[in-house]
Every structure is written in structure tokens, then in C-alpha cells.
Design an enzyme around this catalytic site. Structure first.
Site, PDB file in Angstrom:
ATOM      1  N   CYS A 155       0.789  -1.410  -0.027  1.00  0.00           N
ATOM      2  CA  CYS A 155      -0.077   0.126   0.010  1.00  0.00           C
ATOM      3  C   CYS A 155       0.890   1.198  -0.112  1.00  0.00           C
ATOM      4  CB  CYS A 155      -0.906  -0.045   1.409  1.00  0.00           C
ATOM      5  SG  CYS A 155      -1.887   1.618   1.356  1.00  0.00           S
ATOM      6  N   ARG A 208       0.157   4.712   2.840  1.00  0.00           N
ATOM      7  CA  ARG A 208      -0.040   4.457   4.442  1.00  0.00           C
ATOM      8  C   ARG A 208       0.512   5.603   5.393  1.00  0.00           C
ATOM      9  NH1 ARG A 208       3.646  -0.509   4.875  1.00  0.00           N
ATOM     10  NH2 ARG A 208       4.471  -0.245   2.600  1.00  0.00           N
ATOM     11  N   TRP A 232      -8.770   5.818  -0.813  1.00  0.00           N
ATOM     12  CA  TRP A 232      -9.549   6.390  -1.841  1.00  0.00           C
ATOM     13  C   TRP A 232      -8.542   5.919  -3.153  1.00  0.00           C
ATOM     14  CZ3 TRP A 232      -9.154   9.831   2.096  1.00  0.00           C
ATOM     15  CH2 TRP A 232      -7.991  10.699   2.116  1.00  0.00           C
ATOM     16  N   GLU A 278      -4.753   3.537 -10.808  1.00  0.00           N
ATOM     17  CA  GLU A 278      -5.360   2.317 -10.771  1.00  0.00           C
ATOM     18  C   GLU A 278      -6.574   2.081 -11.482  1.00  0.00           C
ATOM     19  OE1 GLU A 278      -5.724   3.182  -6.097  1.00  0.00           O
ATOM     20  OE2 GLU A 278      -5.785   1.055  -6.393  1.00  0.00           O
TER      21      GLU A 278
END
Ligand code: ARG
Length: 424
Positions: free
Chosen positions: A114, A117, A291, A296
Site C-alpha cells: 500500500c 500508508r 481512496w 489504478e
């Protein structure tokens, strides 16, 4: 050419400044001979034996971590003694609200894939550990969508349902994410998202009827199986109310033709097939969201050849020469798709990160973790964005290896058995 936000429920509007961050990374490039997308098989769930008792050593380690990082909570020893006693008596223990919230936040902090973070401390917890019935699980998932979306001022949120325990399993959400689009086989092609052809079949086998006519962006129903006394019943499907799903229609600031492509995407990515493990307790249903980062959507969901595969259409509309890879038509189309996603989400007032800003914030996160003396696991292949990797600072360094200790999200075994992968 303005981006349109499709939405409703006025009660969702909450006050507070627009936060500008928190995003999960974009997923790795496939390795040689490997496809990122695995179409789910629609197989039935594996019936699991009841969970064995909680390992007191793992519980103690977590309680120690909680007290070390939360000095205001006082000394760890009395709580450790109480937890050990509870495990000896019942085979398990119950997290306090503060422990659960901390455990979920640490699981985010430990998520090596991720990029978002930096704001792990802000994760908002919806504690629904008392919920096991499938219809109530589904209703709480819809509640999650409403509470986290806030008309586009997205809030990082997790809803935690009942854990697996000696008395029986917790409930399970079969969807990879709470909001995803159906994929329908039509001749040799797929209408919609090819990644969810298997899941769409599963939903239909349970009695779900697709909208008529079927479209490219039909929101799939939730598929849920119950926990506790509801564990014996099979999975059931529940329609997601339209007004709980915020979507953004995609347009391009400089290319009027772009809107004609009819593309859209949902605002909220809510991963729902990962188990949350905290201090020896396993929560199999714990949907969480951040979000989106634009790439992506633009460089994976809409671009991958086994997803919406839009690059050729965009390149042709741009008038590019697609006869050879060397004209870089794919690259140029991916950039314009990304520009369209950013523009449309901005116009619609929906939180969205870009890969440059998010990369900088990620390095700040890594620096903070290093300064705190903590091991900071990072999976380079997921953190580096799928376009312009070398233009972002995350590309140009090495990181700590991933480990498997402490609170953590794992792909749920039952999800893996159905052929789902990590939701990249
Ligand atoms: N990449 C996934 C998708 O496109 C979402 C993963 C989580 N992303 C996030 N920004 N929290 O749907």
C-alpha cells in the site's frame, strides 16, 4: 465536458475539511508467463473446521505492542494476565475497542503493497463484531459505503464483523470489493469487466438477475455467507442500492470526444476478501477502503488487456498511429486516460490521488517509520506506479523486506479457494 457525479443520499454529507490522502497501491506488473487477473471459478465454499484456540503467545505480543505504542493505556501486565486467563477459560479473548482500532490501523501500516500508508492513524473503525446474519452483514456493508463516501470527501474506513472463534466461523463477504462491475460472456468477448465473469456467474447461480439490457458498468450484488448460528446457510446475494454507489463519468479537459467513450468508474475502492488478523484473532469479514490513485483506474482497470482494454480505442480517437509499438501509442493513450480520470474526479469533487504526490507522501511515511525505529515492509513491485515509474521517487531506492508478523491483512483462504487473488 464536465464530469458528472451520480449519487444521492443527502444524509451522507458530513462536515470537515477535504482530506487529500490515503490510497492502496496499484498492484504489480505480472511476472513472465503470469497473468495478474484470475477469473473466479464460482466454486462452492470450503467448509472449515472451527478455529483452534488462540495462541496466548501471539495475543501477548499484540497486547504488549498496544501498550508500548499507547503509553496512556497504562502497563501491559494486568491486561496480559487477563487475556491469558480468558484464553485458558474460553479458547479465545475479546479485543477492547481501543485494541481493535489499533490492530486495524497497524494492519494498514504493515501492508507492504500500500502506497497510501502515511495516514494510517486516521483509519475510521466501524465495530460490528456482533453482526453475523447475512442480511445484516450486507446492510452494514451498504452503511460502510454511505459513511465512507460522503459525497466524494472519502474517508478511510473499516467495518469489522464477527471473528472466527471456537463457537464457529465469522461471516464472509464473497466479493473481492464491495463495488465492482459485472462481466458477461458474449460470444468470444466479454461485456463489462472480464475479471468478474466468474463472480457474475456465481451471483446468477444464486438467483441474481442482471439489469436489462446488460451494460458495461453493472454493479454486482453483494454475496454473503453468515457466521455463528447463521454459518450453515449457504451464500445469499443482496443488491447494492444505487444511491449508495458514487460513480464518476469520465471526460477529458481537452478532448471533447473522450466523454463519448461512455467510460465511468466508482469512487470508492472497498476491499472485502481479506481477513484481518490481530493478536491471534482472525476477522474474516473486515471490508476497508481508502481512496483511488488515478492510475489504478486509468492504467490498470481500464487499460489492462484482460480488463476493459481501452488503449487502442483511445489511441485511435487521438489519431495516433497504432501500427507499431514504437510509436508509443499505448503510452500516450495511458497518459491521456490518466489525465481524464484526474480531471473528472476533480470536477466531481471526489477524492483522488495522483502518482506523483502519493509517491512523495509514501517516502515521508517510510522516513517516519525509520525514525521511529520500526521495520517498514515495502513491496517495490506494488508501490511503483504502473506508468511513469522512474519519474516518481519511490522507484529509486530499496526497502525493508515484507514480514508476516503483527496485525495483518491476508487474502482469505476461502477467497483463495474460489480462485480470487489479492485485489490489485
Ligand atoms: N486497485 C484496486 C482497484 O482498482 C483497488 C485497490 C485499493 N486501492 C486504494 N486506493 N485503496 O479497484
Amino acid at each position: 465536458m464536465s464530469a458528472e457525479a451520480v449519487y444521492a443520499d443527502p444524509e451522507d454529507l458530513a462536515s470537515g475539511p477535504l482530506r487529500t490522502l490515503a490510497v492502496v497501491g496499484s498492484s504489480p506488473a505480472p511476472g513472465p508467463g503470469e497473468s495478474v487477473v484470475e477469473v473466479e471459478s464460482g466454486a462452492l465454499p470450503i467448509v472449515e473446521a472451527p478455529a483452534p484456540g488462540v495462541d496466548p503467545g501471539v495475543a501477548e505480543e499484540f497486547v504488549r505492542l498496544f501498550h508500548t505504542e499507547n503509553p496512556m493505556a497504562g502497563p501491559a501486565e494486568p491486561r496480559i494476565a487477563a487475556v491469558r486467563e480468558e484464553i485458558a477459560r474460553t479458547g479465545t479473548y475479546v479485543h477492547t475497542h481501543a485494541e481493535l482500532e489499533f490492530g486495524a490501523r497497524i494492519a494498514w501500516r504493515n501492508s507492504a503493497r500500500c502506497i497510501g500508508r502515511l495516514y494510517w492513524r486516521s483509519l475510521h473503525l466501524r465495530d460490528r463484531r456482533h453482526v453475523t446474519a447475512p442480511d445484516q452483514v450486507a446492510a452494514e456493508c451498504v452503511g460502510h459505503l454511505r459513511e465512507a463516501t460522503r459525497r466524494g470527501r472519502i474517508r478511510s474506513t473499516i467495518t469489522i464483523f464477527a471473528p472466527d472463534g471456537p463457537a464457529g466461523p465469522g461471516p464472509r463477504v464473497w466479493n473481492e470489493q464491495l463495488i465492482r462491475y459485472a462481466g458477461y460472456r458474449a460470444g468470444g468477448r466479454v461485456l463489462g469487466d472480464p475479471r468478474y465473469v466468474g463472480f457474475t456467474d456465481t451471483a446468477r447461480s444464486l438467483g441474481w438477475l442482471p439489469p436489462s439490457p446488460m451494460g458495461r458498468f453493472d454493479v454486482l450484488p453483494l454475496v454473503v455467507s453468515g457466521g455463528g448460528e447463521h454459518a450453515a446457510g449457504g451464500p445469499q446475494f443482496f443488491e447494492v442500492p444505487r444511491d449508495a454507489v458514487l460513480e464518476v463519468a469520465l471526460a477529458h479537459a481537452e478532448h471533447p470526444w473522450f466523454a463519448e467513450l461512455g467510460l465511468r468508474w466508482h469512487a470508492l475502492p472497498v476491499i472485502s476478501n481479506m481477513r484481518l488478523d490481530i493478536g491471534g484473532i482472525s476477522y474474516p469479514a473486515a471490508p476497508f477502503n481508502g481512496w483511488y490513485m488515478a492510475t489504478e483506474i486509468s492504467a490498470r482497470n481500464l487499460a489492462d488487456s484482460d480488463r476493459y482494454d481501452m488503449l487502442a480505442e483511445v489511441a485511435e480517437a487521438m489519431g495516433l498511429d497504432t501500427s507499431s509499438d514504437r510509436t508509443l501509442w499505448r503510452d500516450r493513450a495511458a497518459i491521456e486516460l490518466t489525465a481524464a480520470v484526474q480531471h473528472s474526479f476533480d470536477e466531481a469533487g471526489v477524492s483522488l490521488a495522483d502518482h506523483h504526490g502519493e509517491s512523495r507522501r509514501f517516502l515521508r511515511f517510510v522516513e517516519k517509520e525509520e525514525a521511529a525505529g520500526r521495520h517498514c515492509p515495502v513491496d517495490w513491485s506494488w508501490i511503483v506506479p504502473p506508468i511513469s515509474g522512474g519519474l516518481t521517487p519511490v522507484f529509486h531506492r530499496y526497502y525493508d523486506e515484507s514480514t508476516d508478523t503483527g496485525p495483518m491483512f491476508h487474502l482469505d483462504d476461502q477467497a483463495a479457494a474460489r480462485g480470487q487473488g489479492c485485489p490489485n
